[in-house]
Design an enzyme around this catalytic site. Structure first.
Site, PDB file in Angstrom:
ATOM      1  N   LYS A 193     -14.056   0.868  -4.758  1.00 46.83           N
ATOM      2  CA  LYS A 193     -14.833   1.507  -3.665  1.00 46.83           C
ATOM      3  C   LYS A 193     -15.840   2.146  -4.643  1.00 46.83           C
ATOM      4  O   LYS A 193     -16.942   2.040  -4.331  1.00 46.83           O
ATOM      5  CB  LYS A 193     -14.012   2.223  -2.917  1.00 46.83           C
ATOM      6  CG  LYS A 193     -13.467   1.493  -1.628  1.00 46.83           C
ATOM      7  CD  LYS A 193     -12.805   2.366  -0.668  1.00 46.83           C
ATOM      8  CE  LYS A 193     -12.021   1.971   0.416  1.00 46.83           C
ATOM      9  NZ  LYS A 193     -11.469   3.161   1.204  1.00 46.83           N
TER      10      LYS A 193
ATOM     11  N   HIS B 209       8.037 -26.954  -0.415  1.00 51.52           N
ATOM     12  CA  HIS B 209       7.716 -28.002  -1.222  1.00 51.52           C
ATOM     13  C   HIS B 209       6.534 -27.729  -2.191  1.00 51.52           C
ATOM     14  O   HIS B 209       5.836 -28.447  -2.877  1.00 51.52           O
ATOM     15  CB  HIS B 209       7.106 -29.143  -0.450  1.00 51.52           C
ATOM     16  CG  HIS B 209       7.813 -29.615   0.648  1.00 51.52           C
ATOM     17  ND1 HIS B 209       8.814 -30.709   0.460  1.00 51.52           N
ATOM     18  CD2 HIS B 209       8.579 -29.099   1.631  1.00 51.52           C
ATOM     19  CE1 HIS B 209       9.642 -30.996   1.375  1.00 51.52           C
ATOM     20  NE2 HIS B 209       9.555 -29.859   2.250  1.00 51.52           N
TER      21      HIS B 209
ATOM     22  N   GLU C 151       0.750  -1.077   0.033  1.00 49.66           N
ATOM     23  CA  GLU C 151      -0.005   0.078   0.067  1.00 49.66           C
ATOM     24  C   GLU C 151       1.103   1.311  -0.014  1.00 49.66           C
ATOM     25  O   GLU C 151       0.530   2.322  -0.429  1.00 49.66           O
ATOM     26  CB  GLU C 151      -0.664  -0.070   1.341  1.00 49.66           C
ATOM     27  CG  GLU C 151      -2.321   0.520   0.968  1.00 49.66           C
ATOM     28  CD  GLU C 151      -3.416   0.397   1.922  1.00 49.66           C
ATOM     29  OE1 GLU C 151      -2.888  -0.111   3.158  1.00 49.66           O
ATOM     30  OE2 GLU C 151      -4.617   0.648   1.974  1.00 49.66           O
TER      31      GLU C 151
HETATM   32  O1  PA5 Z   1      -3.135   1.747   5.939  1.00 46.21           O
HETATM   33  C1  PA5 Z   1      -4.219   2.126   5.618  1.00 46.21           C
HETATM   34  O2  PA5 Z   1      -4.326   3.387   5.619  1.00 46.21           O
HETATM   35  C2  PA5 Z   1      -5.508   1.191   5.289  1.00 46.21           C
HETATM   36  O3  PA5 Z   1      -5.102   0.075   5.155  1.00 46.21           O
HETATM   37  C3  PA5 Z   1      -6.584   1.564   6.403  1.00 46.21           C
HETATM   38  O4  PA5 Z   1      -6.080   0.998   7.462  1.00 46.21           O
HETATM   39  C4  PA5 Z   1      -7.749   0.549   6.217  1.00 46.21           C
HETATM   40  O5  PA5 Z   1      -8.229   0.646   4.707  1.00 46.21           O
HETATM   41  C5  PA5 Z   1      -8.858   1.018   7.107  1.00 46.21           C
HETATM   42  O6  PA5 Z   1      -9.278   2.323   6.936  1.00 46.21           O
HETATM   43  P1  PA5 Z   1     -10.253   3.057   7.913  1.00 46.21           P
HETATM   44  O7  PA5 Z   1      -9.395   2.925   9.508  1.00 46.21           O
HETATM   45  O8  PA5 Z   1     -10.290   4.187   7.526  1.00 46.21           O
HETATM   46  O9  PA5 Z   1     -11.492   2.020   7.974  1.00 46.21           O
END
Ligand code: PA5
Length: 413
Positions: free
Chosen positions: A404, A292, A271
């Site tokens: 989304k 394996h 990410e």
């Molecule tokens: O690291 C990040 O920003 C994301 O993985 C968020 O933690 C995740 O999408 C959850 O977001 P939120 O806390 O806004 O629901």
């Protein structure tokens, strides 16, 4: 302290001195990213006052329930799960992870697991628009309200939310307990903050040791020069291998209880770095089992990956291999222990894999709170630095919005 080794090779760190200035900038934290750097100094969000506060909230939760339902997704859940699954704690509350799936099958499974148990819920959401935790919050607070009534449910609902958010006002209106989600930390960097310290403490982890490990690591990484700074060496090697054409980084170890740590690590790097058409694709392998299966590809397939192996020096357990009268062809193991065999397999794997792809080893002491606290910080710092070497913003995630948008359209939002 973490020690980095490039297997079969010496690291000529002087080759990367061009990034020296970037290290100094990252150690101080850039003004451009000040809204995302609350994690850089763990003493900001994991100091003694915050630890006391989280321990108090944990004591409150465990005084009324045996089960902790953690509602969150991605960065809101992965650090807690990485730590608790690695420690396999026998004390503290049982934990159930909800809010990380849209599968009806999984929902039904969680709901039936809660029968006969007293539980609390902790809904963790920075941006309270994320569908999974929002949906799970509805479902599980409904169960609590039906069981204990609107008033009775109040004391069992914890909300981890950013100050002045819609989520916070909803929680305050209803009289739910509120914990702070730091506004200056994005989900995947929140391991050392109340977001995770509260559930970790409720489920029996020693959060003081976790914080001490992270603070020690921060002190080192934020002051060591580039030529012996392990985060710099790791970040520089990742970028070198990427430039050399390796587009995948495989994280591995011979300790299966790090399974959920891999997930945390995958999220952190995917990410943070996978954007602008760039970045290493992070994947993980559990050895010796996946020698394996994936092992064939790693050893002999397309040369697209390099490997980073976590070497756990002290497994914390010892099991002697028995001998008997049966000629089963395994007498060469007599007199040895399981840990001797695991070590031999690990060393052999590194020799074999490094004939096909670059292999880095990260040496750790043992799997405990202090080490994992240091490791969380090590990878967060390395990710920030590595992302900056790559020339991307390590703190946003524009790519996750595309699906989304389509999903919200289908659901009529
Ligand atoms: O690291 C990040 O920003 C994301 O993985 C968020 O933690 C995740 O999408 C959850 O977001 P939120 O806390 O806004 O629901």
């Amino acid at each position: 302290m973490i020690d980095i080794e490039l297997c079969g090779n010496t690291i000529n760190i002087e080759e990367y001195s061009e990034f020296n200035e970037l290290l100094t900038i990252v150690q101080q934290g850039e003004a451009d990213y000040s809204e995302n750097l609350g994690w850089l100094s763990p003493s900001e969000w994991a100091n003694d006052d915050i630890l006391d506060y989280c321990l108090e909230a944990a004591a409150k939760a465990s005084s009324i329930a045996d089960t902790f339902v953690l509602i969150g997704i991605g960065g809101s859940v992965n650090s807690t799960r990485a730590l608790l699954e690695a420690l396999e704690k026998k004390s503290g509350m049982d934990i159930i992870y909800a809010g990380n799936t849209l599968s009806a099958y999984e929902y039904e499974k969680i709901i039936s697991k809660l029968e006969g148990h007293d539980f609390v819920i902790d809904c963790i959401a920075k941006n309270f628009e994320t569908l999974e935790p929002g949906l799970a919050f509805r479902v599980f607070r409904d169960i609590l309200v039906k069981r204990y009534g609107r008033n009775g449910a109040k004391g069992r609902i914890f909300c981890t939310c950013t100050p002045s958010s819609r989520f916070e006002s909803l929680a305050l209106d209803e009289g739910y307990a509120v914990l702070p989600f730091p506004a200056d930390i994005g989900g995947r960097y929140t391991a050392l903050s109340p977001v995770h310290l509260f559930p970790m403490a409720a489920c029996g982890a020693d959060i003081r040791a976790l914080s001490a490990g992270a603070r020690y690591m921060a002190e080192k990484l934020c002051s060591m020069p580039y030529n012996n700074n392990p985060a710099f060496i790791y970040a520089a090697l990742r970028n070198k291998f990427y430039a050399d054409g390796y587009k995948v980084e495989l994280l591995s170890s011979f300790e299966p209880r790090l399974r959920w740590f891999y997930k945390w690590w995958e999220q952190l790097f995917a990410e943070s770095e996978g954007k602008d058409g760039k970045g290493l694709f992070p994947i993980a392998a559990e050895f010796s089992e996946e020698l394996h299966s994936l092992g064939q590809f790693i050893q002999d397939g397309s040369p697209i990956m390099f490997e980073t192996m976590l070497d756990v020096i002290d497994p914390g357990s010892s099991v002697r291999i028995p001998s008997d009268w049966i000629d089963d062809g395994f007498d060469y193991l007599s007199g040895k222990t399981i840990e001797d065999v695991n070590r031999a397999a690990q060393e052999a794997t590194l020799i074999a894999h490094s004939n096909h792809c670059p292999c880095i080893q990260i040496h750790l002491g043992r799997i405990d709170e202090r080490t994992i606290g240091g490791l969380f910080y090590f990878f967060e710092f390395s990710c920030y630095l590595s992302g900056r070497m790559l020339g991307i913003n390590p703190f946003n995630q524009p790519g996750v919005e595309a699906y989304k948008k389509e999903m919200f359209y289908k659901l009529g939002k």
